[in-house]
Write an enzyme that holds these catalytic residues in place. Structure first.
Site, PDB file in Angstrom:
ATOM      1  CE  LYS A  22      60.807 -22.536 -17.523  1.00 16.26           C
ATOM      2  NZ  LYS A  22      60.238 -22.785 -18.862  1.00 16.26           N
ATOM      3  CG  ASN A  23      59.147 -18.849 -19.473  1.00 13.84           C
ATOM      4  OD1 ASN A  23      59.756 -19.904 -19.625  1.00 13.84           O
ATOM      5  ND2 ASN A  23      57.881 -18.805 -19.086  1.00 13.84           N
ATOM      6  CB  CYS A 125      53.250 -30.123 -23.933  1.00  9.67           C
ATOM      7  SG  CYS A 125      52.344 -28.637 -23.614  1.00  9.67           S
ATOM      8  NE  ARG A 130      52.322 -24.541 -24.619  1.00  5.14           N
ATOM      9  CZ  ARG A 130      53.288 -24.390 -23.713  1.00  5.14           C
ATOM     10  NH1 ARG A 130      53.658 -25.384 -22.968  1.00  5.14           N
ATOM     11  NH2 ARG A 130      53.883 -23.244 -23.556  1.00  5.14           N
ATOM     12  CG  ASP A 133      47.999 -21.530 -35.378  1.00  2.00           C
ATOM     13  OD1 ASP A 133      48.513 -21.706 -34.266  1.00  2.00           O
ATOM     14  OD2 ASP A 133      46.889 -20.997 -35.542  1.00  2.00           O
ATOM     15  CG  ASP A 315      53.815 -19.995 -16.877  1.00  3.06           C
ATOM     16  OD1 ASP A 315      53.024 -20.795 -17.405  1.00  3.06           O
ATOM     17  OD2 ASP A 315      54.839 -19.568 -17.461  1.00  3.06           O
ATOM     18  NE  ARG A 407      60.753 -28.484 -18.760  1.00  2.00           N
ATOM     19  CZ  ARG A 407      59.615 -28.095 -19.324  1.00  2.00           C
ATOM     20  NH1 ARG A 407      58.531 -28.790 -19.154  1.00  2.00           N
ATOM     21  NH2 ARG A 407      59.564 -27.019 -20.081  1.00  2.00           N
TER      22      ARG A 407
HETATM   23  C1  UD1 Z   1      55.063 -18.957 -23.038  1.00  2.00           C
HETATM   24  C2  UD1 Z   1      55.786 -19.412 -21.796  1.00  2.00           C
HETATM   25  C3  UD1 Z   1      54.879 -20.282 -20.930  1.00  2.00           C
HETATM   26  C4  UD1 Z   1      53.591 -19.524 -20.619  1.00  2.00           C
HETATM   27  C5  UD1 Z   1      52.942 -19.007 -21.889  1.00  2.00           C
HETATM   28  C6  UD1 Z   1      51.748 -18.100 -21.634  1.00  2.00           C
HETATM   29  C7  UD1 Z   1      58.087 -19.550 -22.527  1.00  2.00           C
HETATM   30  C8  UD1 Z   1      59.263 -20.402 -22.854  1.00  2.00           C
HETATM   31  N1  UD1 Z   1      56.961 -20.190 -22.200  1.00  2.00           N
HETATM   32  O1  UD1 Z   1      54.722 -20.123 -23.775  1.00  2.00           O
HETATM   33  O2  UD1 Z   1      55.570 -20.604 -19.724  1.00  2.00           O
HETATM   34  O3  UD1 Z   1      52.691 -20.387 -19.961  1.00  2.00           O
HETATM   35  O4  UD1 Z   1      53.895 -18.227 -22.653  1.00  2.00           O
HETATM   36  O5  UD1 Z   1      52.111 -17.029 -20.845  1.00  2.00           O
HETATM   37  O6  UD1 Z   1      58.164 -18.335 -22.507  1.00  2.00           O
HETATM   38  N2  UD1 Z   1      48.928 -20.607 -29.548  1.00  2.00           N
HETATM   39  C9  UD1 Z   1      48.357 -20.958 -30.758  1.00  2.00           C
HETATM   40  N3  UD1 Z   1      49.119 -20.851 -31.885  1.00  2.00           N
HETATM   41  C10 UD1 Z   1      50.422 -20.406 -31.851  1.00  2.00           C
HETATM   42  C11 UD1 Z   1      50.989 -20.048 -30.630  1.00  2.00           C
HETATM   43  C12 UD1 Z   1      50.210 -20.154 -29.479  1.00  2.00           C
HETATM   44  O7  UD1 Z   1      47.197 -21.358 -30.826  1.00  2.00           O
HETATM   45  O8  UD1 Z   1      51.043 -20.354 -32.917  1.00  2.00           O
HETATM   46  C13 UD1 Z   1      48.110 -20.684 -28.309  1.00  2.00           C
HETATM   47  C14 UD1 Z   1      48.677 -21.642 -27.278  1.00  2.00           C
HETATM   48  O9  UD1 Z   1      48.267 -22.975 -27.506  1.00  2.00           O
HETATM   49  C15 UD1 Z   1      48.104 -21.066 -26.003  1.00  2.00           C
HETATM   50  C16 UD1 Z   1      48.099 -19.548 -26.272  1.00  2.00           C
HETATM   51  O10 UD1 Z   1      48.171 -19.425 -27.690  1.00  2.00           O
HETATM   52  O11 UD1 Z   1      46.784 -21.509 -25.826  1.00  2.00           O
HETATM   53  C17 UD1 Z   1      49.244 -18.774 -25.658  1.00  2.00           C
HETATM   54  O12 UD1 Z   1      50.459 -19.435 -25.968  1.00  2.00           O
HETATM   55  P1  UD1 Z   1      51.846 -18.663 -26.060  1.00  2.00           P
HETATM   56  O13 UD1 Z   1      51.713 -17.300 -25.465  1.00  2.00           O
HETATM   57  O14 UD1 Z   1      52.363 -18.784 -27.444  1.00  2.00           O
HETATM   58  O15 UD1 Z   1      52.734 -19.552 -25.096  1.00  2.00           O
HETATM   59  P2  UD1 Z   1      54.244 -19.995 -25.289  1.00  2.00           P
HETATM   60  O16 UD1 Z   1      55.023 -18.931 -25.964  1.00  2.00           O
HETATM   61  O17 UD1 Z   1      54.283 -21.376 -25.853  1.00  2.00           O
END
Ligand code: UD1
Length: 430
Positions: A22-23, A125, A130, A133, A315, A407
Protein backbone atom coordinates in the site's frame (compact mmCIF):
# COMPACT_ATOMS: atom_id res chain seq x y z
CA UNK A 1 -20.48 -0.34 10.34
CA UNK A 2 -19.10 -3.85 9.78
CA UNK A 3 -17.42 -5.73 12.61
CA UNK A 4 -15.09 -8.70 12.72
CA UNK A 5 -15.76 -11.55 15.12
CA UNK A 6 -13.01 -13.95 16.09
CA UNK A 7 -13.20 -17.04 18.23
CA UNK A 8 -9.70 -17.44 19.63
CA UNK A 9 -7.56 -20.50 20.13
CA UNK A 10 -7.04 -21.82 16.60
CA UNK A 11 -3.51 -22.44 15.37
CA UNK A 12 -2.81 -20.84 11.96
CA UNK A 13 -1.48 -23.26 9.34
CA UNK A 14 -1.39 -22.78 5.59
CA UNK A 15 -0.52 -20.17 3.00
CA UNK A 16 -1.29 -16.45 2.86
CA UNK A 17 -0.80 -14.48 -0.35
CA UNK A 18 0.99 -11.15 0.17
CA UNK A 19 -0.26 -8.23 -1.89
CA UNK A 20 1.50 -5.22 -3.36
CA UNK A 21 2.61 -2.65 -0.79
CA UNK A 22 0.00 0.00 0.00
CA UNK A 23 2.66 2.51 1.01
CA UNK A 24 4.47 2.01 -2.29
CA UNK A 25 1.30 2.02 -4.39
CA UNK A 26 0.13 5.43 -3.10
CA UNK A 27 3.23 7.47 -4.09
CA UNK A 28 3.53 5.46 -7.30
CA UNK A 29 -0.01 6.45 -8.29
CA UNK A 30 0.87 10.09 -7.58
CA UNK A 31 3.93 9.78 -9.85
CA UNK A 32 1.49 9.56 -12.78
CA UNK A 33 1.01 13.34 -12.38
CA UNK A 34 4.58 13.86 -13.64
CA UNK A 35 3.95 12.78 -17.24
CA UNK A 36 1.29 13.06 -19.94
CA UNK A 37 1.85 9.39 -20.82
CA UNK A 38 0.43 6.28 -19.17
CA UNK A 39 1.92 4.81 -16.01
CA UNK A 40 0.82 1.22 -15.44
CA UNK A 41 1.18 -0.22 -11.97
CA UNK A 42 1.05 -3.99 -11.64
CA UNK A 43 0.30 -5.84 -8.38
CA UNK A 44 -1.87 -3.02 -7.12
CA UNK A 45 -3.61 -3.96 -3.87
CA UNK A 46 -7.38 -3.73 -3.58
CA UNK A 47 -7.75 -1.35 -0.63
CA UNK A 48 -9.87 1.59 0.49
CA UNK A 49 -6.82 3.91 0.55
CA UNK A 50 -6.14 3.16 -3.11
CA UNK A 51 -9.73 4.09 -4.01
CA UNK A 52 -9.48 7.30 -1.96
CA UNK A 53 -6.36 8.37 -3.84
CA UNK A 54 -7.82 7.31 -7.20
CA UNK A 55 -10.78 9.61 -6.48
CA UNK A 56 -8.45 12.50 -5.71
CA UNK A 57 -6.38 11.90 -8.84
CA UNK A 58 -9.63 11.71 -10.82
CA UNK A 59 -10.54 15.25 -9.73
CA UNK A 60 -7.13 16.38 -11.04
CA UNK A 61 -7.90 14.96 -14.47
CA UNK A 62 -6.03 11.66 -14.28
CA UNK A 63 -7.72 8.95 -16.36
CA UNK A 64 -7.65 5.66 -14.47
CA UNK A 65 -8.31 2.19 -15.82
CA UNK A 66 -8.37 -1.06 -13.90
CA UNK A 67 -7.35 -4.23 -15.61
CA UNK A 68 -7.00 -7.86 -14.62
CA UNK A 69 -8.36 -9.97 -11.80
CA UNK A 70 -6.93 -11.46 -8.68
CA UNK A 71 -6.54 -15.18 -9.34
CA UNK A 72 -8.38 -16.27 -6.20
CA UNK A 73 -10.66 -13.50 -5.06
CA UNK A 74 -12.18 -12.22 -8.28
CA UNK A 75 -11.30 -8.62 -7.42
CA UNK A 76 -10.65 -6.43 -10.40
CA UNK A 77 -7.75 -4.04 -10.28
CA UNK A 78 -4.51 -5.95 -10.41
CA UNK A 79 -3.08 -3.47 -12.87
CA UNK A 80 -3.89 0.20 -12.71
CA UNK A 81 -3.23 2.42 -15.71
CA UNK A 82 -3.03 6.13 -14.91
CA UNK A 83 -2.85 8.82 -17.57
CA UNK A 84 -2.50 12.50 -16.69
CA UNK A 85 -2.62 13.80 -20.29
CA UNK A 86 -3.46 17.30 -19.09
CA UNK A 87 -4.24 18.28 -15.52
CA UNK A 88 -7.84 19.39 -15.06
CA UNK A 89 -6.90 21.53 -12.07
CA UNK A 90 -4.20 22.24 -9.53
CA UNK A 91 -6.31 22.04 -6.35
CA UNK A 92 -6.60 19.05 -4.03
CA UNK A 93 -9.73 19.69 -1.99
CA UNK A 94 -10.07 19.27 1.77
CA UNK A 95 -12.89 16.73 1.49
CA UNK A 96 -10.60 14.26 -0.27
CA UNK A 97 -7.27 15.12 1.41
CA UNK A 98 -8.63 14.81 4.95
CA UNK A 99 -9.52 11.16 4.34
CA UNK A 100 -5.89 10.22 3.88
CA UNK A 101 -2.72 12.07 4.83
CA UNK A 102 -0.73 10.61 1.95
CA UNK A 103 -2.74 12.95 -0.32
CA UNK A 104 -0.16 15.66 0.50
CA UNK A 105 2.13 13.79 -1.92
CA UNK A 106 0.32 15.40 -4.87
CA UNK A 107 1.72 18.81 -3.86
CA UNK A 108 5.25 18.42 -5.26
CA UNK A 109 4.27 16.77 -8.56
CA UNK A 110 1.44 19.25 -9.38
CA UNK A 111 3.69 22.20 -8.54
CA UNK A 112 6.58 20.81 -10.58
CA UNK A 113 4.40 20.21 -13.61
CA UNK A 114 2.09 23.26 -13.55
CA UNK A 115 4.10 25.89 -11.66
CA UNK A 116 1.42 26.14 -9.00
CA UNK A 117 -0.55 23.91 -6.66
CA UNK A 118 -3.18 24.36 -3.98
CA UNK A 119 -3.49 21.43 -1.61
CA UNK A 120 -5.49 21.21 1.61
CA UNK A 121 -3.43 20.70 4.75
CA UNK A 122 -4.20 17.16 5.93
CA UNK A 123 -4.52 18.02 9.61
CA UNK A 124 -3.84 15.68 12.51
CA UNK A 125 -4.73 12.04 12.79
CA UNK A 126 -5.20 9.39 15.43
CA UNK A 127 -1.49 8.70 15.83
CA UNK A 128 -0.29 12.28 16.26
CA UNK A 129 0.01 15.78 14.88
CA UNK A 130 2.03 14.69 11.84
CA UNK A 131 3.08 18.07 10.42
CA UNK A 132 4.16 18.54 6.79
CA UNK A 133 6.77 21.24 7.44
CA UNK A 134 9.59 19.24 5.84
CA UNK A 135 7.61 18.89 2.61
CA UNK A 136 7.00 22.64 2.50
CA UNK A 137 10.54 23.74 3.44
CA UNK A 138 11.98 21.40 0.82
CA UNK A 139 9.75 22.83 -1.90
CA UNK A 140 10.79 26.34 -0.87
CA UNK A 141 14.41 25.28 -1.26
CA UNK A 142 13.51 24.17 -4.79
CA UNK A 143 12.38 27.77 -5.43
CA UNK A 144 8.66 27.67 -4.62
CA UNK A 145 6.88 30.39 -2.69
CA UNK A 146 4.49 28.93 -0.16
CA UNK A 147 1.59 30.49 1.70
CA UNK A 148 -0.89 28.91 4.08
CA UNK A 149 -4.37 30.33 3.63
CA UNK A 150 -7.76 29.00 4.67
CA UNK A 151 -6.37 25.58 5.56
CA UNK A 152 -4.69 25.23 2.18
CA UNK A 153 -1.07 25.23 1.08
CA UNK A 154 -0.71 27.61 -1.87
CA UNK A 155 2.55 26.88 -3.67
CA UNK A 156 3.83 28.85 -6.66
CA UNK A 157 6.85 28.52 -8.90
CA UNK A 158 5.90 30.33 -12.12
CA UNK A 159 9.34 29.88 -13.68
CA UNK A 160 9.51 26.22 -12.63
CA UNK A 161 11.48 24.59 -9.81
CA UNK A 162 15.27 24.55 -9.60
CA UNK A 163 17.40 21.79 -8.09
CA UNK A 164 18.94 22.31 -4.63
CA UNK A 165 20.72 20.48 -1.83
CA UNK A 166 18.17 19.63 0.86
CA UNK A 167 19.26 18.26 4.21
CA UNK A 168 16.45 16.70 6.23
CA UNK A 169 16.79 17.26 9.99
CA UNK A 170 15.18 13.84 10.55
CA UNK A 171 13.92 11.04 8.35
CA UNK A 172 10.54 11.48 6.67
CA UNK A 173 9.21 8.96 4.18
CA UNK A 174 6.58 11.30 2.75
CA UNK A 175 8.86 14.34 2.47
CA UNK A 176 11.54 12.27 0.70
CA UNK A 177 8.94 10.98 -1.79
CA UNK A 178 7.31 14.37 -2.39
CA UNK A 179 10.62 16.13 -3.00
CA UNK A 180 12.11 13.32 -5.09
CA UNK A 181 9.09 13.47 -7.41
CA UNK A 182 9.19 17.27 -7.64
CA UNK A 183 12.95 17.20 -8.27
CA UNK A 184 12.59 15.00 -11.36
CA UNK A 185 11.00 17.99 -13.18
CA UNK A 186 13.14 20.69 -11.48
CA UNK A 187 15.97 22.21 -13.53
CA UNK A 188 19.38 20.83 -12.55
CA UNK A 189 20.58 18.63 -9.72
CA UNK A 190 18.81 18.02 -6.41
CA UNK A 191 20.49 16.20 -3.55
CA UNK A 192 18.37 14.84 -0.71
CA UNK A 193 20.52 14.24 2.36
CA UNK A 194 19.25 12.10 5.25
CA UNK A 195 16.60 10.73 2.87
CA UNK A 196 14.32 7.90 3.97
CA UNK A 197 15.60 4.44 2.95
CA UNK A 198 12.28 2.63 3.28
CA UNK A 199 11.88 0.02 0.50
CA UNK A 200 8.80 1.91 -0.72
CA UNK A 201 10.98 4.99 -1.38
CA UNK A 202 13.34 2.78 -3.40
CA UNK A 203 10.40 1.33 -5.32
CA UNK A 204 9.22 4.83 -6.23
CA UNK A 205 12.75 5.82 -7.28
CA UNK A 206 13.02 2.75 -9.53
CA UNK A 207 9.69 3.56 -11.16
CA UNK A 208 10.77 7.18 -11.73
CA UNK A 209 13.97 5.90 -13.38
CA UNK A 210 11.83 3.67 -15.62
CA UNK A 211 9.90 6.85 -16.50
CA UNK A 212 13.14 8.51 -17.63
CA UNK A 213 14.33 10.24 -14.44
CA UNK A 214 18.02 10.34 -13.51
CA UNK A 215 18.31 9.20 -9.89
CA UNK A 216 21.34 7.79 -8.12
CA UNK A 217 21.90 6.63 -4.56
CA UNK A 218 18.67 4.59 -4.57
CA UNK A 219 18.19 2.72 -1.24
CA UNK A 220 20.79 4.94 0.47
CA UNK A 221 20.29 8.03 2.63
CA UNK A 222 21.55 10.38 -0.11
CA UNK A 223 19.52 10.62 -3.29
CA UNK A 224 20.76 12.63 -6.26
CA UNK A 225 18.23 13.59 -8.88
CA UNK A 226 19.23 15.06 -12.23
CA UNK A 227 16.03 16.86 -13.10
CA UNK A 228 14.45 18.71 -15.97
CA UNK A 229 13.96 16.01 -18.60
CA UNK A 230 10.32 15.27 -19.44
CA UNK A 231 9.23 11.91 -18.07
CA UNK A 232 7.43 9.27 -20.08
CA UNK A 233 5.13 6.32 -19.42
CA UNK A 234 6.29 3.06 -17.85
CA UNK A 235 5.07 -0.23 -16.48
CA UNK A 236 6.11 -0.98 -12.92
CA UNK A 237 5.46 -3.89 -10.62
CA UNK A 238 4.87 -2.90 -6.98
CA UNK A 239 6.98 -4.60 -4.34
CA UNK A 240 5.33 -6.90 -1.75
CA UNK A 241 3.77 -5.32 1.33
CA UNK A 242 6.27 -5.80 4.16
CA UNK A 243 3.78 -4.59 6.77
CA UNK A 244 1.22 -7.15 5.60
CA UNK A 245 3.99 -9.78 5.76
CA UNK A 246 5.03 -8.75 9.27
CA UNK A 247 1.43 -8.67 10.45
CA UNK A 248 0.68 -12.23 9.30
CA UNK A 249 4.05 -13.42 10.59
CA UNK A 250 3.08 -12.15 14.02
CA UNK A 251 -0.42 -13.64 13.78
CA UNK A 252 1.09 -17.03 12.89
CA UNK A 253 3.70 -16.78 15.66
CA UNK A 254 1.15 -15.69 18.25
CA UNK A 255 -0.94 -18.82 17.63
CA UNK A 256 2.09 -21.15 17.54
CA UNK A 257 1.38 -21.80 13.86
CA UNK A 258 3.22 -22.46 10.62
CA UNK A 259 2.38 -20.24 7.66
CA UNK A 260 3.89 -19.52 4.25
CA UNK A 261 3.73 -15.87 3.23
CA UNK A 262 3.44 -16.40 -0.51
CA UNK A 263 5.23 -13.76 -2.59
CA UNK A 264 6.94 -12.38 0.52
CA UNK A 265 10.62 -11.41 0.66
CA UNK A 266 12.39 -11.92 3.98
CA UNK A 267 14.93 -9.12 3.44
CA UNK A 268 12.08 -6.58 3.53
CA UNK A 269 11.28 -7.45 7.16
CA UNK A 270 14.78 -8.24 8.37
CA UNK A 271 14.61 -6.16 11.55
CA UNK A 272 11.18 -7.49 12.51
CA UNK A 273 12.31 -11.05 11.75
CA UNK A 274 15.42 -10.56 13.90
CA UNK A 275 13.27 -9.33 16.78
CA UNK A 276 10.83 -12.21 16.35
CA UNK A 277 13.65 -14.76 16.24
CA UNK A 278 14.70 -13.43 19.63
CA UNK A 279 11.19 -14.17 20.87
CA UNK A 280 11.29 -17.75 19.57
CA UNK A 281 9.96 -17.53 16.00
CA UNK A 282 11.57 -19.22 12.99
CA UNK A 283 11.81 -17.71 9.48
CA UNK A 284 12.90 -19.32 6.26
CA UNK A 285 13.02 -17.85 2.76
CA UNK A 286 11.71 -20.39 0.27
CA UNK A 287 11.16 -20.23 -3.47
CA UNK A 288 7.54 -19.15 -3.25
CA UNK A 289 7.82 -16.95 -0.20
CA UNK A 290 8.67 -16.78 3.48
CA UNK A 291 7.80 -19.55 5.90
CA UNK A 292 7.19 -18.47 9.48
CA UNK A 293 6.63 -20.90 12.32
CA UNK A 294 6.80 -21.36 16.03
CA UNK A 295 7.03 -24.72 17.67
CA UNK A 296 5.25 -25.39 20.95
CA UNK A 297 7.95 -23.58 22.90
CA UNK A 298 6.59 -20.45 24.57
CA UNK A 299 7.35 -16.99 23.25
CA UNK A 300 9.82 -15.02 25.33
CA UNK A 301 9.70 -11.29 26.01
CA UNK A 302 12.03 -8.98 24.06
CA UNK A 303 12.75 -5.25 23.85
CA UNK A 304 11.85 -3.46 20.64
CA UNK A 305 12.35 0.12 19.50
CA UNK A 306 10.78 1.58 16.37
CA UNK A 307 13.16 3.37 14.01
CA UNK A 308 13.33 4.49 10.39
CA UNK A 309 14.23 1.68 7.95
CA UNK A 310 16.20 -0.56 8.28
CA UNK A 311 15.11 -0.41 11.94
CA UNK A 312 11.95 -1.97 13.34
CA UNK A 313 8.94 -0.34 11.58
CA UNK A 314 6.46 1.73 13.56
CA UNK A 315 3.74 0.17 11.40
CA UNK A 316 4.41 -3.20 13.10
CA UNK A 317 4.65 -1.91 16.66
CA UNK A 318 1.01 -2.53 17.65
CA UNK A 319 1.02 -6.05 16.17
CA UNK A 320 4.29 -6.88 17.99
CA UNK A 321 2.80 -5.66 21.23
CA UNK A 322 -0.25 -7.92 20.78
CA UNK A 323 2.11 -10.87 20.25
CA UNK A 324 4.18 -10.05 23.34
CA UNK A 325 1.17 -9.79 25.65
CA UNK A 326 1.31 -13.59 26.12
CA UNK A 327 5.10 -14.04 25.96
CA UNK A 328 6.97 -15.25 29.02
CA UNK A 329 8.58 -12.39 30.91
CA UNK A 330 8.60 -8.69 30.25
CA UNK A 331 9.06 -6.73 27.03
CA UNK A 332 9.79 -3.05 26.60
CA UNK A 333 8.43 -1.43 23.43
CA UNK A 334 9.62 2.06 22.59
CA UNK A 335 7.96 4.17 19.91
CA UNK A 336 10.25 6.84 18.46
CA UNK A 337 8.46 7.81 15.22
CA UNK A 338 4.98 8.93 16.33
CA UNK A 339 4.12 10.56 19.63
CA UNK A 340 0.71 9.04 20.15
CA UNK A 341 0.84 5.54 18.79
CA UNK A 342 -0.34 3.51 21.77
CA UNK A 343 -4.08 3.76 21.20
CA UNK A 344 -4.31 -0.04 21.14
CA UNK A 345 -3.01 -0.31 24.72
CA UNK A 346 -6.30 0.38 26.56
CA UNK A 347 -8.08 -2.10 24.26
CA UNK A 348 -5.44 -4.81 24.78
CA UNK A 349 -5.76 -4.20 28.51
CA UNK A 350 -9.49 -4.84 28.24
CA UNK A 351 -8.55 -8.27 26.91
CA UNK A 352 -6.43 -8.95 29.98
CA UNK A 353 -3.01 -7.69 28.83
CA UNK A 354 -0.67 -6.26 31.45
CA UNK A 355 0.80 -3.12 29.86
CA UNK A 356 2.10 0.05 31.52
CA UNK A 357 2.90 3.18 29.58
CA UNK A 358 5.82 5.45 30.48
CA UNK A 359 6.01 8.25 27.92
CA UNK A 360 7.08 6.76 24.61
CA UNK A 361 7.62 3.29 26.06
CA UNK A 362 5.27 0.47 26.94
CA UNK A 363 6.22 -2.19 29.47
CA UNK A 364 4.44 -5.40 28.55
CA UNK A 365 4.41 -8.13 31.18
CA UNK A 366 3.35 -11.40 29.65
CA UNK A 367 0.15 -13.02 30.92
CA UNK A 368 -0.73 -16.71 30.42
CA UNK A 369 -3.95 -16.01 28.50
CA UNK A 370 -5.95 -13.11 27.01
CA UNK A 371 -9.73 -13.17 27.12
CA UNK A 372 -12.02 -12.15 24.27
CA UNK A 373 -13.88 -8.83 24.49
CA UNK A 374 -15.64 -6.29 22.29
CA UNK A 375 -12.92 -3.83 21.23
CA UNK A 376 -12.44 -0.98 18.81
CA UNK A 377 -9.47 0.84 17.40
CA UNK A 378 -8.68 4.23 16.03
CA UNK A 379 -6.22 3.41 13.28
CA UNK A 380 -5.24 0.76 10.81
CA UNK A 381 -2.35 -0.99 12.59
CA UNK A 382 -4.01 -0.74 16.01
CA UNK A 383 -7.10 -2.54 14.64
CA UNK A 384 -5.09 -5.41 13.25
CA UNK A 385 -3.23 -5.78 16.55
CA UNK A 386 -6.62 -6.43 18.15
CA UNK A 387 -7.30 -9.11 15.54
CA UNK A 388 -4.02 -10.81 16.51
CA UNK A 389 -4.97 -10.59 20.18
CA UNK A 390 -8.40 -12.03 19.34
CA UNK A 391 -6.78 -15.02 17.57
CA UNK A 392 -5.07 -16.11 20.80
CA UNK A 393 -7.69 -14.98 23.33
CA UNK A 394 -10.06 -17.34 25.07
CA UNK A 395 -13.57 -16.83 23.75
CA UNK A 396 -15.00 -14.29 21.32
CA UNK A 397 -13.54 -10.94 20.35
CA UNK A 398 -15.45 -8.44 18.24
CA UNK A 399 -13.44 -5.72 16.55
CA UNK A 400 -15.50 -2.67 15.63
CA UNK A 401 -14.67 -0.01 13.02
CA UNK A 402 -13.49 -2.50 10.43
CA UNK A 403 -13.16 0.33 7.92
CA UNK A 404 -9.72 0.97 9.43
CA UNK A 405 -8.69 -2.57 8.47
CA UNK A 406 -10.10 -2.20 4.97
CA UNK A 407 -7.78 0.76 4.39
CA UNK A 408 -4.75 -1.49 4.49
CA UNK A 409 -5.57 -5.22 4.55
CA UNK A 410 -7.09 -6.95 1.56
CA UNK A 411 -9.52 -9.79 2.44
CA UNK A 412 -8.02 -10.12 5.91
CA UNK A 413 -10.70 -12.41 7.29
CA UNK A 414 -10.59 -14.68 4.22
CA UNK A 415 -6.81 -15.01 4.39
CA UNK A 416 -6.88 -15.87 8.10
CA UNK A 417 -9.87 -18.22 7.78
CA UNK A 418 -8.06 -20.12 5.02
CA UNK A 419 -5.35 -20.91 7.60
CA UNK A 420 -7.85 -22.22 10.13
CA UNK A 421 -8.84 -19.10 12.07
CA UNK A 422 -12.43 -18.87 13.24
CA UNK A 423 -13.11 -15.38 11.98
CA UNK A 424 -16.04 -13.75 10.22
CA UNK A 425 -17.18 -10.34 9.10
CA UNK A 426 -20.49 -9.23 10.55
CA UNK A 427 -22.11 -7.00 7.96
CA UNK A 428 -23.86 -3.95 9.25
CA UNK A 429 -27.56 -4.40 8.65
CA UNK A 430 -28.10 -0.62 8.36
C1 UD1 B 1 4.80 6.93 6.11
C2 UD1 B 1 3.87 5.75 6.01
C3 UD1 B 1 3.34 5.35 7.39
C4 UD1 B 1 4.52 5.10 8.33
C5 UD1 B 1 5.48 6.27 8.33
C6 UD1 B 1 6.75 6.00 9.12
C7 UD1 B 1 2.88 6.04 3.82
C8 UD1 B 1 1.67 6.36 3.01
N1 UD1 B 1 2.74 6.12 5.15
O1 UD1 B 1 4.05 8.02 6.64
O2 UD1 B 1 2.55 4.18 7.25
O3 UD1 B 1 4.03 4.89 9.63
O4 UD1 B 1 5.89 6.59 6.98
O5 UD1 B 1 7.40 4.89 8.63
O6 UD1 B 1 3.91 5.66 3.30
N2 UD1 B 1 7.15 14.69 10.24
C9 UD1 B 1 7.30 16.04 10.52
N3 UD1 B 1 7.26 16.92 9.48
C10 UD1 B 1 7.08 16.51 8.18
C11 UD1 B 1 6.94 15.16 7.90
C12 UD1 B 1 6.98 14.25 8.96
O7 UD1 B 1 7.46 16.43 11.67
O8 UD1 B 1 7.04 17.38 7.30
C13 UD1 B 1 7.22 13.70 11.35
C14 UD1 B 1 5.94 12.89 11.51
O9 UD1 B 1 4.98 13.56 12.30
C15 UD1 B 1 6.48 11.64 12.17
C16 UD1 B 1 7.87 11.47 11.53
O10 UD1 B 1 8.19 12.76 11.00
O11 UD1 B 1 6.63 11.85 13.55
C17 UD1 B 1 7.95 10.46 10.41
O12 UD1 B 1 6.89 10.70 9.49
P1 UD1 B 1 6.99 10.31 7.96
O13 UD1 B 1 8.15 9.39 7.74
O14 UD1 B 1 6.90 11.54 7.14
O15 UD1 B 1 5.65 9.48 7.79
P2 UD1 B 1 4.64 9.50 6.57
O16 UD1 B 1 5.36 9.68 5.29
O17 UD1 B 1 3.50 10.41 6.89
Amino acid sequence: MDKIRIRGGRVLRGAIPIGGAKNAALPLMVASLLTDQTLTLVNIPHLADITTLANLLGTLGVEIALDGHAPNGGHAGRALALTARKLAGTTAEYDLVRKMRASILVLGPILAREGRARVSLPGGCAIGARPVDLHLKGLEQLGASIELTGGYVEAKAPGGLTGARIVFPFVSVGATENLMMAATLAKGRTTLVNAAREPEVGDLARCLVAMGAGISGIDTDTLTIEGGKPLHGARHSILPDRIEMGTYAMAAAATGGDVELVGGRLELIQSAADALRGAGVTFEQGEKGVRVSRSNAALTGIDVMTEPYPGFPTDLQAQMMALLTTAQGASMMTETIFENRFMHVPELRRMGANINLHGGSAMVRGVPQLTGAPVMATDLRASVSLVIAGLVAKGDTTVARVYHLDRGYERLEEKLAACGAEIERLKDAA
